[in-house]
Structure formats: structure tokens, C-alpha cells
Design an enzyme around this catalytic site. Sequence first.
Site, PDB file in Angstrom:
ATOM      1  N   LYS A  67       0.843  -1.201   0.000  1.00 52.47           N
ATOM      2  CA  LYS A  67       0.000   0.000   0.000  1.00 52.47           C
ATOM      3  C   LYS A  67       0.870   1.241   0.000  1.00 52.47           C
ATOM      4  O   LYS A  67       1.820   1.345   0.770  1.00 52.47           O
ATOM      5  CB  LYS A  67      -0.871  -0.002   1.277  1.00 52.47           C
ATOM      6  CG  LYS A  67      -1.811   1.169   1.379  1.00 52.47           C
ATOM      7  CD  LYS A  67      -3.185   0.799   0.856  1.00 52.47           C
ATOM      8  CE  LYS A  67      -4.110   1.970   0.692  1.00 52.47           C
ATOM      9  NZ  LYS A  67      -3.879   2.781  -0.515  1.00 52.47           N
ATOM     10  N   LYS A  91       5.341   2.969   8.354  1.00 53.59           N
ATOM     11  CA  LYS A  91       4.148   3.736   8.752  1.00 53.59           C
ATOM     12  C   LYS A  91       2.932   2.839   8.979  1.00 53.59           C
ATOM     13  O   LYS A  91       2.209   2.974   9.968  1.00 53.59           O
ATOM     14  CB  LYS A  91       3.846   4.747   7.647  1.00 53.59           C
ATOM     15  CG  LYS A  91       2.756   5.743   7.987  1.00 53.59           C
ATOM     16  CD  LYS A  91       2.429   6.631   6.806  1.00 53.59           C
ATOM     17  CE  LYS A  91       3.665   7.293   6.240  1.00 53.59           C
ATOM     18  NZ  LYS A  91       3.363   8.144   5.081  1.00 53.59           N
ATOM     19  N   LYS A 103       5.258   2.197  -2.994  1.00 53.82           N
ATOM     20  CA  LYS A 103       5.118   3.558  -3.509  1.00 53.82           C
ATOM     21  C   LYS A 103       5.372   3.510  -5.002  1.00 53.82           C
ATOM     22  O   LYS A 103       6.051   2.601  -5.495  1.00 53.82           O
ATOM     23  CB  LYS A 103       6.146   4.488  -2.850  1.00 53.82           C
ATOM     24  CG  LYS A 103       5.761   5.945  -2.883  1.00 53.82           C
ATOM     25  CD  LYS A 103       4.797   6.297  -1.751  1.00 53.82           C
ATOM     26  CE  LYS A 103       4.407   7.747  -1.753  1.00 53.82           C
ATOM     27  NZ  LYS A 103       3.737   8.111  -0.502  1.00 53.82           N
ATOM     28  N   ASP A 143      -0.592  10.923  -4.011  1.00 57.73           N
ATOM     29  CA  ASP A 143       0.555  11.538  -3.327  1.00 57.73           C
ATOM     30  C   ASP A 143       0.784  12.877  -4.028  1.00 57.73           C
ATOM     31  O   ASP A 143      -0.172  13.451  -4.580  1.00 57.73           O
ATOM     32  CB  ASP A 143       1.775  10.606  -3.392  1.00 57.73           C
ATOM     33  CG  ASP A 143       2.912  11.069  -2.480  1.00 57.73           C
ATOM     34  OD1 ASP A 143       2.750  11.014  -1.250  1.00 57.73           O
ATOM     35  OD2 ASP A 143       3.955  11.520  -2.983  1.00 57.73           O
ATOM     36  N   THR A 187      -5.072  13.170   6.141  1.00 62.07           N
ATOM     37  CA  THR A 187      -3.657  13.275   6.513  1.00 62.07           C
ATOM     38  C   THR A 187      -3.462  14.487   7.418  1.00 62.07           C
ATOM     39  O   THR A 187      -2.804  14.397   8.471  1.00 62.07           O
ATOM     40  CB  THR A 187      -2.770  13.367   5.248  1.00 62.07           C
ATOM     41  OG1 THR A 187      -3.109  12.271   4.400  1.00 62.07           O
ATOM     42  CG2 THR A 187      -1.307  13.308   5.594  1.00 62.07           C
ATOM     43  N   ASN A 217      -2.615  19.463  -0.660  1.00 63.72           N
ATOM     44  CA  ASN A 217      -3.666  18.791   0.095  1.00 63.72           C
ATOM     45  C   ASN A 217      -3.344  18.765   1.595  1.00 63.72           C
ATOM     46  O   ASN A 217      -4.139  19.204   2.434  1.00 63.72           O
ATOM     47  CB  ASN A 217      -3.853  17.362  -0.467  1.00 63.72           C
ATOM     48  CG  ASN A 217      -4.869  16.578   0.343  1.00 63.72           C
ATOM     49  OD1 ASN A 217      -5.676  17.153   1.060  1.00 63.72           O
ATOM     50  ND2 ASN A 217      -4.823  15.278   0.250  1.00 63.72           N
TER      51      ASN A 217
HETATM   52  P1  NAD Z   1       0.270  18.168  -3.140  1.00 65.94           P
HETATM   53  O1  NAD Z   1       0.754  17.916  -4.515  1.00 65.94           O
HETATM   54  O2  NAD Z   1      -1.187  18.307  -2.913  1.00 65.94           O
HETATM   55  O3  NAD Z   1       0.986  19.467  -2.531  1.00 65.94           O
HETATM   56  C1  NAD Z   1       2.374  19.663  -2.510  1.00 65.94           C
HETATM   57  C2  NAD Z   1       2.632  21.115  -2.146  1.00 65.94           C
HETATM   58  O4  NAD Z   1       4.032  21.318  -1.969  1.00 65.94           O
HETATM   59  C3  NAD Z   1       2.184  22.125  -3.218  1.00 65.94           C
HETATM   60  O5  NAD Z   1       1.628  23.251  -2.571  1.00 65.94           O
HETATM   61  C4  NAD Z   1       3.499  22.519  -3.893  1.00 65.94           C
HETATM   62  O6  NAD Z   1       3.432  23.805  -4.464  1.00 65.94           O
HETATM   63  C5  NAD Z   1       4.414  22.477  -2.692  1.00 65.94           C
HETATM   64  N1  NAD Z   1       5.832  22.353  -3.053  1.00 65.94           N
HETATM   65  C6  NAD Z   1       6.417  21.630  -4.024  1.00 65.94           C
HETATM   66  N2  NAD Z   1       7.751  21.820  -4.010  1.00 65.94           N
HETATM   67  C7  NAD Z   1       7.999  22.685  -3.001  1.00 65.94           C
HETATM   68  C8  NAD Z   1       9.171  23.265  -2.474  1.00 65.94           C
HETATM   69  N3  NAD Z   1      10.358  23.006  -2.994  1.00 65.94           N
HETATM   70  N4  NAD Z   1       9.044  24.107  -1.417  1.00 65.94           N
HETATM   71  C9  NAD Z   1       7.826  24.379  -0.886  1.00 65.94           C
HETATM   72  N5  NAD Z   1       6.687  23.856  -1.339  1.00 65.94           N
HETATM   73  C10 NAD Z   1       6.775  23.027  -2.386  1.00 65.94           C
HETATM   74  O7  NAD Z   1       0.889  16.968  -2.245  1.00 65.94           O
HETATM   75  P2  NAD Z   1       0.374  16.450  -0.844  1.00 65.94           P
HETATM   76  O8  NAD Z   1      -0.495  15.282  -1.074  1.00 65.94           O
HETATM   77  O9  NAD Z   1      -0.087  17.589  -0.022  1.00 65.94           O
HETATM   78  O10 NAD Z   1       1.740  15.868  -0.235  1.00 65.94           O
HETATM   79  C11 NAD Z   1       2.673  16.676   0.484  1.00 65.94           C
HETATM   80  C12 NAD Z   1       3.587  15.784   1.306  1.00 65.94           C
HETATM   81  O11 NAD Z   1       2.792  15.002   2.198  1.00 65.94           O
HETATM   82  C13 NAD Z   1       4.426  14.787   0.504  1.00 65.94           C
HETATM   83  O12 NAD Z   1       5.661  14.591   1.144  1.00 65.94           O
HETATM   84  C14 NAD Z   1       3.612  13.521   0.589  1.00 65.94           C
HETATM   85  O13 NAD Z   1       4.394  12.353   0.386  1.00 65.94           O
HETATM   86  C15 NAD Z   1       3.105  13.623   2.006  1.00 65.94           C
HETATM   87  N6  NAD Z   1       1.918  12.824   2.288  1.00 65.94           N
HETATM   88  C16 NAD Z   1       0.767  13.009   1.606  1.00 65.94           C
HETATM   89  C17 NAD Z   1      -0.348  12.243   1.936  1.00 65.94           C
HETATM   90  C18 NAD Z   1      -1.682  12.444   1.285  1.00 65.94           C
HETATM   91  O14 NAD Z   1      -2.663  11.865   1.766  1.00 65.94           O
HETATM   92  N7  NAD Z   1      -1.814  13.259   0.259  1.00 65.94           N
HETATM   93  C19 NAD Z   1      -0.266  11.272   2.941  1.00 65.94           C
HETATM   94  C20 NAD Z   1       0.941  11.123   3.624  1.00 65.94           C
HETATM   95  C21 NAD Z   1       2.020  11.914   3.287  1.00 65.94           C
END
Ligand code: NAD
Length: 414
Positions: A67, A91, A103, A143, A187, A217
Site C-alpha cells: 500500500k 508507517k 510507492k 501523493d 492526513t 492537500n
Molecule cells: P500536493 O501535490 O497536494 O501538494 C504539494 C505542495 O508542496 C504544493 O503546494 C506545492 O506547491 C508544494 N511544493 C512543491 N515543491 C515545493 C518546495 N520546494 N518548497 C515548498 N513547497 C513546495 O501533495 P500532498 O499530497 O499535499 O503531499 C505533500 C507531502 O505530504 C508529501 O511529502 C507527501 O508524500 C506527504 N503525504 C501526503 C499524503 C496524502 O494523503 N496526500 C499522505 C501522507 C504523506
Amino acid sequence: MNNPFKVALTNLEMAGKAGGIKQEIINLLSVPQRQIETNIPLKLDSGEIKLVRGYRVQYNNWRGPYKGGLRYHPEVDLDEVKALAFWMTIKNAVINVPFGGAKGGIEIDPKKLSQKELERLTRTFARKLAPNVGPNVDVPAPDVNTNSQTMDWFASEFSKVIGKSTPAVVTGKSIPNGGSEGRIEATGLGGFFVLEELVKKLKLKTPLRVAVQGFGNVGYHIAKLLQEAGYRVVALSDSKGGIYNKDGQGFDVEDVKNYKEKNGSISEYRPSKNTVKIANKGMPLLQVDIFIPAALENVLTEENAPHISAKVILEMANGPTTDKADQILDKRKILVVPDVLANAGGVTVSYYEWYQNMKNQMWSKKQVNAKLKKAMVNSFEEIWEICRTKKISLRLAAYILALQRLSKEATLLS
Ligand code: NAD
């Protein structure tokens, strides 16, 4: 540049030693069970065919089906996907859902593609992965740069390939297509529940000032929840840069989101003259109580760790702290809530979504959020206990808890 997979393995070795985990378990967990690399022919709207690189790393399935999310980003590579797949293994054991870790990703800048191109890309990737995924085998999720629309396309294509509607092949779908209530914000909400527990334990004085790096997100939802709970969200950023509220009152997060929807980025948002621009690399150095990385890896490094003034770091992104930075922060008594706990809310509600699909049930948002709170608080308490009794960091404690759970399953398999 730090190799995130090396960081992951360093944490594994350290936790193995601190937790007295058998070396053979550590050896088995040092390599993925399977890694898929594929070249995806993407038909552009112009008619041209472009080859793009896709990956799926199925790291470990001792505890259940693989997953983990799918990331679309120009810098995706095999080492990053391997690290992310390893972290999913840890996790899922930390939060105690019956899944292994995986992943996937595509090396592409999705912002340069039209919706039609994105749909074709996702559907072709789904066909390529179809022989190796499925509700009882491997269940992808969103993601970075993927969302419920991406998951809907994936589920639809997989269902066509196998000739049977199979929503449980992915999670994070839209609600009409089998998604769960509460998944989008899960999250952020999970991280919020953990932070609230920690603030109580540490008896931190409110109102607390927070900086959130990444306004996607995860970043948006946690910022919004924190503002609603009385925290002051004084800095926010996205890939184009950040904004800092100098008077310390904090932003109206919903207003920032509306601005981003209209203008594509938050970096030029100026609700008052007290709001100034700030570069992303300045974000961790701000005078705040809590720093929340919610974007990409390697944000906290040995260069900036000695200068961080936050008391707490809540790792909503995966792998934002290098191993050297981790040691510095630990010495400086800055409490780091590790990614494998802080952002586990997403996969927890993904598990609820998968379960509802498998059993043909639909739960209300209230039910989902109540279960999520219980799961997050329970894991936090277990990790806190290990951290206090062994006098180790929350990260090592979380890894030890996960490795103990993984060891049990490995014994059953031998
Ligand atoms: P997303 O694509 O919705 O958002 C990513 C954000 O990061 C955007 O606002 C983008 O502009 C910004 N970003 C990109 N590069 C950047 C940089 N260099 N400096 C600052 N901001 C930057 O992605 P998400 O789903 O919100 O995921 C964000 C993090 O959370 C990732 O590490 C992801 O692996 C982790 N995560 C996400 C989930 C989930 O449910 N979506 C769950 C667990 C972990």
C-alpha cells in the site's frame, strides 16, 4: 543531495540496534521485495508520442497487501520511490493497519500536461501495473501532484482490464466512485490530532505560532485545522515561494486558498502590509513555535538544523529531515514528530476506504473521523511510552514499535 533511501536505511539500522531487533529482520527489510520500472508511451495532444519513466516499488507485504501512493514529479527516481515505499512499510506498522508498504511514481511535470494527457498517462500506467496490483495485492493512493481524479482514472482502467468493477484497487477516489468520507482531509487531520496530544504533554503555552511549508492537500488542511483551533498560522509556502505575517496574527487560511485557486500560487498574496515574501529555504528558520514541512524531502539539513528556533517539528511531508539534521535536532532537544506517525492519517483512512469497498459499506464522516482520532492517539501514546522509557527520539521509538510488529509477521512467514 541526500539520498533518501540511505537516510531510510540509517534509521532502520539505528532502530534495529536500539530496539534489539534481530539482524536477519533488519537485513530482510533493507531491500524491497520487488521493484517495477516501466517506460510509458504518452500520447500528447499534438499527436507526438513521448516516453516517460514510471516506477512501482513493492517494498514489503508481511502485514498485508502492498500500500502506498503514486507521485507525479519531474524529480521522481528509483531511490526516492524506494525510500517512500520503505517508509510506508514502517508507517503502516506504526498505525497498525493490515497493509505492507509500496510507492510509485512517474518522472513527469504534470503542470505541463493537459487534463486529457494526464488521463491518458494515468490509464496507460494503470494498464502497465495491472498484472501486479489489485485489492489483495497492491493498492495505490494519491501523493504529490495526484488526487481523487487520478485515482478514479486508475480504478476505471484497472476495472476495464480485468472486466470487473474493482474500486478497492486504489484508495483516495472521489466519493461517487467509491471514495470514503473524510479521506481528503485525513492526513492533515491525523497530524492535527497528534499535535494536540503533544501540546498537552509538553504543556506548551498558547497561542502557538506555526509555519507550514507546502500548501497542497496536506499543508492546506492542517493549516486550516490549526487556525480553527486557535493556532496562529504565520507563514505558508508553495513551490513558487512563501509568505510571512510579520505581526504574528496569522493568516486566514481559507482566504489564502481562494487566492491560490485564482492565481496559481500563494507567493504574491498580500492581505496587508505586514505580509512579506519569504523564500522556501527561509521557512524552517522563522521564529515560530511549530514548523510543519508538508512538501518534499530533505528540507531540514545539517546546514539549517543548528539555526531552527521552533520547539516542535511536525513532519507532514515524507522524509523532510536528513539523518544528520535529525541528530542535531535531537541534541538541541527540538522535538521531531516523525513522518511515519505524523502523516499516517492518510493511509489510515485509505484503509477505511478499502475496507468499506471490500464489505460494500459506507461510513459517515463522523464515524471515519472518530476512528481516525482513536488510531492516531493510540499510536502516539504507544510511541510516547517507548520514547520516555528508552530515552530516545520519537522517530526511533516509532521505528521500534513498527519493527516489533513486523518481526511478529516475519516469524509467522518463516
Ligand atoms: P500536493 O501535490 O497536494 O501538494 C504539494 C505542495 O508542496 C504544493 O503546494 C506545492 O506547491 C508544494 N511544493 C512543491 N515543491 C515545493 C518546495 N520546494 N518548497 C515548498 N513547497 C513546495 O501533495 P500532498 O499530497 O499535499 O503531499 C505533500 C507531502 O505530504 C508529501 O511529502 C507527501 O508524500 C506527504 N503525504 C501526503 C499524503 C496524502 O494523503 N496526500 C499522505 C501522507 C504523506
